[in-house]
Design a protein around this motif. Sequence first.
Motif, PDB file in Angstrom:
ATOM      1  N   VAL A  22       0.862  -1.192   0.000  1.00  0.00           N
ATOM      2  CA  VAL A  22       0.000   0.000   0.000  1.00  0.00           C
ATOM      3  C   VAL A  22       0.895   1.238   0.000  1.00  0.00           C
ATOM      4  N   ASP A  23       0.752   2.075  -1.021  1.00  0.00           N
ATOM      5  CA  ASP A  23       1.517   3.316  -1.084  1.00  0.00           C
ATOM      6  C   ASP A  23       0.961   4.322  -0.086  1.00  0.00           C
ATOM      7  N   LEU A  24       1.873   4.946   0.636  1.00  0.00           N
ATOM      8  CA  LEU A  24       1.507   5.914   1.672  1.00  0.00           C
ATOM      9  C   LEU A  24       2.152   7.259   1.392  1.00  0.00           C
ATOM     10  N   GLU A  25       1.450   8.305   1.801  1.00  0.00           N
ATOM     11  CA  GLU A  25       2.046   9.623   1.895  1.00  0.00           C
ATOM     12  C   GLU A  25       2.032   9.970   3.380  1.00  0.00           C
ATOM     13  N   VAL A  26       3.204  10.264   3.910  1.00  0.00           N
ATOM     14  CA  VAL A  26       3.345  10.638   5.312  1.00  0.00           C
ATOM     15  C   VAL A  26       3.757  12.101   5.345  1.00  0.00           C
ATOM     16  N   ARG A  27       2.932  12.915   5.974  1.00  0.00           N
ATOM     17  CA  ARG A  27       3.227  14.342   6.127  1.00  0.00           C
ATOM     18  C   ARG A  27       3.542  14.586   7.595  1.00  0.00           C
ATOM     19  N   HIS A  28       4.645  15.291   7.850  1.00  0.00           N
ATOM     20  CA  HIS A  28       5.068  15.524   9.227  1.00  0.00           C
ATOM     21  C   HIS A  28       5.368  17.002   9.442  1.00  0.00           C
ATOM     22  N   ARG A  48      -1.836   9.245   4.504  1.00  0.00           N
ATOM     23  CA  ARG A  48      -2.839   9.071   3.449  1.00  0.00           C
ATOM     24  C   ARG A  48      -2.442   7.872   2.609  1.00  0.00           C
ATOM     25  N   THR A  49      -3.431   7.107   2.163  1.00  0.00           N
ATOM     26  CA  THR A  49      -3.165   5.990   1.268  1.00  0.00           C
ATOM     27  C   THR A  49      -3.697   6.313  -0.121  1.00  0.00           C
ATOM     28  N   GLU A  50      -3.115   5.635  -1.108  1.00  0.00           N
ATOM     29  CA  GLU A  50      -3.641   5.817  -2.463  1.00  0.00           C
ATOM     30  C   GLU A  50      -5.011   5.153  -2.526  1.00  0.00           C
ATOM     31  N   ARG A  51      -5.888   5.724  -3.260  1.00  0.00           N
ATOM     32  CA  ARG A  51      -7.261   5.233  -3.452  1.00  0.00           C
ATOM     33  C   ARG A  51      -7.987   4.936  -2.125  1.00  0.00           C
ATOM     34  N   LYS A  52      -7.609   5.681  -1.088  1.00  0.00           N
ATOM     35  CA  LYS A  52      -8.279   5.582   0.218  1.00  0.00           C
ATOM     36  C   LYS A  52      -8.328   4.150   0.748  1.00  0.00           C
ATOM     37  N   ARG A  53      -7.243   3.406   0.546  1.00  0.00           N
ATOM     38  CA  ARG A  53      -7.151   2.037   1.042  1.00  0.00           C
ATOM     39  C   ARG A  53      -7.129   2.040   2.566  1.00  0.00           C
ATOM     40  N   ILE A  54      -7.803   1.080   3.149  1.00  0.00           N
ATOM     41  CA  ILE A  54      -7.835   1.003   4.608  1.00  0.00           C
ATOM     42  C   ILE A  54      -6.508   0.463   5.130  1.00  0.00           C
ATOM     43  N   LEU A  55      -6.230   0.794   6.360  1.00  0.00           N
ATOM     44  CA  LEU A  55      -5.056   0.331   7.077  1.00  0.00           C
ATOM     45  C   LEU A  55      -5.506  -0.099   8.466  1.00  0.00           C
ATOM     46  N   PRO A  56      -4.664  -0.787   9.203  1.00  0.00           N
ATOM     47  CA  PRO A  56      -5.065  -1.161  10.567  1.00  0.00           C
ATOM     48  C   PRO A  56      -5.272   0.038  11.495  1.00  0.00           C
ATOM     49  N   ILE A  57      -4.871   1.232  11.046  1.00  0.00           N
ATOM     50  CA  ILE A  57      -5.054   2.428  11.881  1.00  0.00           C
ATOM     51  C   ILE A  57      -6.102   3.377  11.312  1.00  0.00           C
ATOM     52  N   THR A  58      -6.716   3.021  10.178  1.00  0.00           N
ATOM     53  CA  THR A  58      -7.745   3.889   9.594  1.00  0.00           C
ATOM     54  C   THR A  58      -8.644   3.122   8.637  1.00  0.00           C
ATOM     55  N   GLU A  59      -9.921   3.396   8.722  1.00  0.00           N
ATOM     56  CA  GLU A  59     -10.903   2.799   7.806  1.00  0.00           C
ATOM     57  C   GLU A  59     -11.099   3.656   6.555  1.00  0.00           C
ATOM     58  N   THR A  60     -10.553   4.857   6.564  1.00  0.00           N
ATOM     59  CA  THR A  60     -10.812   5.799   5.478  1.00  0.00           C
ATOM     60  C   THR A  60      -9.604   6.067   4.584  1.00  0.00           C
ATOM     61  N   GLY A  61      -8.446   5.536   4.951  1.00  0.00           N
ATOM     62  CA  GLY A  61      -7.243   5.824   4.195  1.00  0.00           C
ATOM     63  C   GLY A  61      -6.580   7.123   4.613  1.00  0.00           C
ATOM     64  N   TYR A  62      -7.073   7.740   5.695  1.00  0.00           N
ATOM     65  CA  TYR A  62      -6.487   8.973   6.223  1.00  0.00           C
ATOM     66  C   TYR A  62      -6.428   8.875   7.736  1.00  0.00           C
ATOM     67  N   ARG A  63      -5.304   9.335   8.302  1.00  0.00           N
ATOM     68  CA  ARG A  63      -5.184   9.386   9.756  1.00  0.00           C
ATOM     69  C   ARG A  63      -4.369  10.594  10.147  1.00  0.00           C
ATOM     70  N   SER A  64      -4.839  11.309  11.124  1.00  0.00           N
ATOM     71  CA  SER A  64      -4.150  12.454  11.696  1.00  0.00           C
ATOM     72  C   SER A  64      -3.737  12.078  13.111  1.00  0.00           C
TER      73      SER A  64
END
Length: 110
Positions: A22-28, A48-64
């Motif tokens: 899963v490709d990620l963009e990490v902004r810090h 953020r994930t590409e195409r809003k793919r879920i991760l174990p830390i987010t159901e939306t593909g975005y986490r702050s």
Amino acid sequence: METPETCERSEYHVFKANWHGVDLEVRHCPSWFSMLEDGFVTQHIEIRTERKRILPITETGYRSHFMNGAEALAAFNNDPVEFVLHWLDEAAKDPAWKRREEADRQGSLF
């Protein structure tokens, strides 16, 4: 009462990473909020994930995520990507995530 002096928000540093395909963009932002008077610093990370793919830390593909202290990433060599990948690895140990991964692999007819 005088309000403490605050710094302007600094800019975000943007990193690319990949976690389990899963490709990620990490902004810090290392100094999202700070109070110069007492050395207080809040850091901010966005994932953020590409195409809003879920991760174990987010159901939306975005986490702050906010972290207090300039040393918040010290255990990760002050590397926000190393922190995020470790966070994902730890969260992926959750049985609910393992069940979801297995269901995704098998697919569903319903």
